[in-house]
Design a protein around this motif. Structure first.
Motif, PDB file in Angstrom:
ATOM      1  N   TYR A  44       0.830  -1.197   0.000  1.00  0.00           N
ATOM      2  CA  TYR A  44       0.000   0.000   0.000  1.00  0.00           C
ATOM      3  C   TYR A  44       0.873   1.260   0.000  1.00  0.00           C
ATOM      4  O   TYR A  44       2.011   1.234   0.477  1.00  0.00           O
ATOM      5  CB  TYR A  44      -0.858   0.069   1.276  1.00  0.00           C
ATOM      6  CG  TYR A  44      -1.529  -1.208   1.682  1.00  0.00           C
ATOM      7  CD1 TYR A  44      -0.833  -2.204   2.358  1.00  0.00           C
ATOM      8  CD2 TYR A  44      -2.879  -1.412   1.426  1.00  0.00           C
ATOM      9  CE1 TYR A  44      -1.452  -3.378   2.750  1.00  0.00           C
ATOM     10  CE2 TYR A  44      -3.515  -2.582   1.818  1.00  0.00           C
ATOM     11  CZ  TYR A  44      -2.790  -3.556   2.485  1.00  0.00           C
ATOM     12  OH  TYR A  44      -3.419  -4.724   2.874  1.00  0.00           O
ATOM     13  N   TRP A  45       0.280   2.340  -0.476  1.00  0.00           N
ATOM     14  CA  TRP A  45       0.843   3.672  -0.267  1.00  0.00           C
ATOM     15  C   TRP A  45      -0.197   4.520   0.438  1.00  0.00           C
ATOM     16  O   TRP A  45      -1.366   4.553   0.034  1.00  0.00           O
ATOM     17  CB  TRP A  45       1.225   4.357  -1.587  1.00  0.00           C
ATOM     18  CG  TRP A  45       2.581   3.959  -2.078  1.00  0.00           C
ATOM     19  CD1 TRP A  45       2.876   3.173  -3.145  1.00  0.00           C
ATOM     20  CD2 TRP A  45       3.839   4.336  -1.511  1.00  0.00           C
ATOM     21  NE1 TRP A  45       4.231   3.020  -3.276  1.00  0.00           N
ATOM     22  CE2 TRP A  45       4.849   3.730  -2.284  1.00  0.00           C
ATOM     23  CE3 TRP A  45       4.221   5.125  -0.411  1.00  0.00           C
ATOM     24  CZ2 TRP A  45       6.203   3.880  -2.005  1.00  0.00           C
ATOM     25  CZ3 TRP A  45       5.563   5.275  -0.141  1.00  0.00           C
ATOM     26  CH2 TRP A  45       6.533   4.664  -0.941  1.00  0.00           C
ATOM     27  N   ASN A  64      -0.337  -8.986  -5.264  1.00  0.00           N
ATOM     28  CA  ASN A  64       0.361  -9.782  -6.279  1.00  0.00           C
ATOM     29  C   ASN A  64       0.644  -8.973  -7.538  1.00  0.00           C
ATOM     30  O   ASN A  64       0.388  -9.424  -8.655  1.00  0.00           O
ATOM     31  CB  ASN A  64      -0.439 -11.028  -6.636  1.00  0.00           C
ATOM     32  CG  ASN A  64      -0.272 -12.107  -5.592  1.00  0.00           C
ATOM     33  OD1 ASN A  64       0.800 -12.300  -5.041  1.00  0.00           O
ATOM     34  ND2 ASN A  64      -1.354 -12.797  -5.313  1.00  0.00           N
ATOM     35  N   LYS A  65       1.153  -7.797  -7.347  1.00  0.00           N
ATOM     36  CA  LYS A  65       1.565  -6.888  -8.425  1.00  0.00           C
ATOM     37  C   LYS A  65       0.399  -6.302  -9.217  1.00  0.00           C
ATOM     38  O   LYS A  65       0.603  -5.612 -10.205  1.00  0.00           O
ATOM     39  CB  LYS A  65       2.518  -7.572  -9.407  1.00  0.00           C
ATOM     40  CG  LYS A  65       3.801  -8.111  -8.794  1.00  0.00           C
ATOM     41  CD  LYS A  65       4.813  -8.498  -9.858  1.00  0.00           C
ATOM     42  CE  LYS A  65       4.302  -9.611 -10.728  1.00  0.00           C
ATOM     43  NZ  LYS A  65       5.208  -9.906 -11.858  1.00  0.00           N
ATOM     44  N   GLU A  66      -0.828  -6.547  -8.776  1.00  0.00           N
ATOM     45  CA  GLU A  66      -1.970  -5.977  -9.485  1.00  0.00           C
ATOM     46  C   GLU A  66      -2.628  -4.883  -8.660  1.00  0.00           C
ATOM     47  O   GLU A  66      -2.835  -5.051  -7.450  1.00  0.00           O
ATOM     48  CB  GLU A  66      -2.992  -7.068  -9.791  1.00  0.00           C
ATOM     49  CG  GLU A  66      -2.517  -8.023 -10.869  1.00  0.00           C
ATOM     50  CD  GLU A  66      -3.629  -8.943 -11.347  1.00  0.00           C
ATOM     51  OE1 GLU A  66      -3.289  -9.968 -11.945  1.00  0.00           O
ATOM     52  OE2 GLU A  66      -4.808  -8.628 -11.116  1.00  0.00           O
ATOM     53  N   LEU A  67      -2.995  -3.813  -9.316  1.00  0.00           N
ATOM     54  CA  LEU A  67      -3.637  -2.690  -8.638  1.00  0.00           C
ATOM     55  C   LEU A  67      -5.015  -3.094  -8.148  1.00  0.00           C
ATOM     56  O   LEU A  67      -5.860  -3.560  -8.914  1.00  0.00           O
ATOM     57  CB  LEU A  67      -3.747  -1.508  -9.602  1.00  0.00           C
ATOM     58  CG  LEU A  67      -4.354  -0.224  -9.031  1.00  0.00           C
ATOM     59  CD1 LEU A  67      -3.478   0.346  -7.928  1.00  0.00           C
ATOM     60  CD2 LEU A  67      -4.562   0.791 -10.148  1.00  0.00           C
ATOM     61  N   LYS A  93       4.193   1.669  -9.220  1.00  0.00           N
ATOM     62  CA  LYS A  93       4.716   0.586 -10.061  1.00  0.00           C
ATOM     63  C   LYS A  93       5.184  -0.540  -9.155  1.00  0.00           C
ATOM     64  O   LYS A  93       5.935  -0.313  -8.215  1.00  0.00           O
ATOM     65  CB  LYS A  93       5.876   1.076 -10.931  1.00  0.00           C
ATOM     66  CG  LYS A  93       5.440   1.906 -12.123  1.00  0.00           C
ATOM     67  CD  LYS A  93       6.574   2.173 -13.086  1.00  0.00           C
ATOM     68  CE  LYS A  93       6.082   2.820 -14.375  1.00  0.00           C
ATOM     69  NZ  LYS A  93       5.300   4.033 -14.136  1.00  0.00           N
ATOM     70  N   SER A  94       4.751  -1.745  -9.466  1.00  0.00           N
ATOM     71  CA  SER A  94       5.112  -2.898  -8.657  1.00  0.00           C
ATOM     72  C   SER A  94       5.838  -3.915  -9.533  1.00  0.00           C
ATOM     73  O   SER A  94       5.199  -4.739 -10.189  1.00  0.00           O
ATOM     74  CB  SER A  94       3.863  -3.533  -8.036  1.00  0.00           C
ATOM     75  OG  SER A  94       4.208  -4.623  -7.214  1.00  0.00           O
ATOM     76  N   ASP A 106       7.615  -6.450  -8.609  1.00  0.00           N
ATOM     77  CA  ASP A 106       7.413  -7.781  -8.036  1.00  0.00           C
ATOM     78  C   ASP A 106       6.689  -7.613  -6.704  1.00  0.00           C
ATOM     79  O   ASP A 106       6.457  -6.488  -6.256  1.00  0.00           O
ATOM     80  CB  ASP A 106       8.747  -8.537  -7.853  1.00  0.00           C
ATOM     81  CG  ASP A 106       9.750  -7.748  -7.040  1.00  0.00           C
ATOM     82  OD1 ASP A 106      10.846  -7.474  -7.563  1.00  0.00           O
ATOM     83  OD2 ASP A 106       9.420  -7.379  -5.887  1.00  0.00           O
ATOM     84  N   LYS A 107       6.362  -8.735  -6.072  1.00  0.00           N
ATOM     85  CA  LYS A 107       5.531  -8.667  -4.862  1.00  0.00           C
ATOM     86  C   LYS A 107       6.216  -7.933  -3.712  1.00  0.00           C
ATOM     87  O   LYS A 107       5.558  -7.468  -2.792  1.00  0.00           O
ATOM     88  CB  LYS A 107       5.147 -10.073  -4.409  1.00  0.00           C
ATOM     89  CG  LYS A 107       4.117 -10.729  -5.298  1.00  0.00           C
ATOM     90  CD  LYS A 107       3.484 -11.943  -4.629  1.00  0.00           C
ATOM     91  CE  LYS A 107       4.495 -13.010  -4.287  1.00  0.00           C
ATOM     92  NZ  LYS A 107       3.832 -14.223  -3.722  1.00  0.00           N
ATOM     93  N   ALA A 108       7.535  -7.872  -3.749  1.00  0.00           N
ATOM     94  CA  ALA A 108       8.264  -7.282  -2.626  1.00  0.00           C
ATOM     95  C   ALA A 108       8.508  -5.790  -2.785  1.00  0.00           C
ATOM     96  O   ALA A 108       9.035  -5.149  -1.871  1.00  0.00           O
ATOM     97  CB  ALA A 108       9.607  -7.999  -2.455  1.00  0.00           C
ATOM     98  N   HIS A 109       8.154  -5.241  -3.927  1.00  0.00           N
ATOM     99  CA  HIS A 109       8.438  -3.834  -4.191  1.00  0.00           C
ATOM    100  C   HIS A 109       7.204  -3.090  -4.693  1.00  0.00           C
ATOM    101  O   HIS A 109       6.448  -3.616  -5.511  1.00  0.00           O
ATOM    102  CB  HIS A 109       9.547  -3.690  -5.252  1.00  0.00           C
ATOM    103  CG  HIS A 109      10.860  -4.231  -4.821  1.00  0.00           C
ATOM    104  ND1 HIS A 109      11.182  -5.572  -4.932  1.00  0.00           N
ATOM    105  CD2 HIS A 109      11.937  -3.618  -4.252  1.00  0.00           C
ATOM    106  CE1 HIS A 109      12.402  -5.758  -4.460  1.00  0.00           C
ATOM    107  NE2 HIS A 109      12.884  -4.600  -4.046  1.00  0.00           N
ATOM    108  N   LEU A 110       7.028  -1.877  -4.174  1.00  0.00           N
ATOM    109  CA  LEU A 110       5.982  -0.991  -4.696  1.00  0.00           C
ATOM    110  C   LEU A 110       6.539   0.422  -4.670  1.00  0.00           C
ATOM    111  O   LEU A 110       6.728   0.997  -3.600  1.00  0.00           O
ATOM    112  CB  LEU A 110       4.703  -1.075  -3.858  1.00  0.00           C
ATOM    113  CG  LEU A 110       3.549  -0.194  -4.355  1.00  0.00           C
ATOM    114  CD1 LEU A 110       3.115  -0.620  -5.754  1.00  0.00           C
ATOM    115  CD2 LEU A 110       2.354  -0.250  -3.392  1.00  0.00           C
TER     116      LEU A 110
END
Lengths: 113, 118
Positions: B33-34, B51-54, B67-68, B70-74
């Motif tokens: 989340y942001w 899972n990388k989907e908005l 922008k994601s 992968d699952k560990a980064h947003l």
């Protein structure tokens, strides 16, 4: 959108006094979470309440979830200076899943030593 | 080990510039989340990814683009910064509960990025 009202916005207490913050939702909540944010810090999870009428305790903190699952409270007994910070409730509405918490506006607690 | 990390911690920039904030979590969560916290400490969700989907895109100007990779980064990219964008931005992560209120749903927040637009 969904709203969670939280009062009071500010509370100043003398060390040793009790403190309570209240949250209300106009619609039924799936669960409610409470977070604490120290000055200059980030929100940290305290607890989650799920069941109607649930009461949970963490040392001097008592959390309650209303019977209708529309309101909640956090009560701190005998406040200490370490309790200073902003307390947020965050409600998850039925059907919304975990991906959206609606945060209350927080209650900022100041403790006068 | 830091569970949710954000860089930079402070960001001071001029109006009209483009900037990015990075977020990484090592908790194995699949939802990120942001949030934006303004000067009055109101904490408002901006975006949520599973899972990388908005999943959630609140009423946020399209100058903000998450922008994601992968699952560990947003990551959060902001174009044409405005004075009103000044705030603290928090990244957070959690498990996906699939609507189960009893699930392990707590959100873990990063330390925040204080953005000041001059």
């Amino acid at each position: 959108g969904q709203q969670v009202m939280q009062i009071p916005q500010y509370q100043h207490v003398q060390e040793g006094e009790d403190f309570t913050t209240y949250c209300n939702s106009s619609t039924t909540l799936s669960n409610i979470q409470w977070y604490k944010q120290r000055p200059g810090g980030h929100p940290v999870f305290l607890i989650q309440l799920v069941k109607s009428g649930e009461v949970k305790k963490q040392k001097r903190l008592t959390f309650q979830f209303g019977e209708a699952k529309k309101n909640s409270s956090l009560h701190i007994t005998a406040t200490q200076t370490t309790d200073v910070g902003t307390y947020f409730c965050a409600g998850s509405h039925s059907g919304a899943g975990s991906y959206q918490l609606t945060f209350g506006k927080g209650t900022k607690l100041s403790v006068i030593p | 080990d830091t569970a949710v990390s954000q860089t930079p911690k402070y960001l001071v920039t001029q109006m009209g510039n483009d900037k990015s904030i990075k977020c990484e979590q090592n908790l194995g969560h699949d939802t990120m989340y942001w949030y934006k916290q303004d000067s009055k400490k109101f904490l408002k969700i901006m975006f949520s990814y599973n899972n990388k989907e908005l999943i959630i895109n609140e009423t946020v100007p399209n100058r903000f683009s998450p922008k994601s990779p992968d699952k560990a980064h947003l990551n959060l990219h902001i174009n044409s910064l405005e004075l009103g964008d000044s705030a603290v931005y928090f990244c957070a992560s959690s498990h996906w509960s699939s609507g189960n209120p009893f699930g392990d749903n707590e959100q873990f927040f990063g330390p925040g990025t204080r953005l000041t637009v001059l």
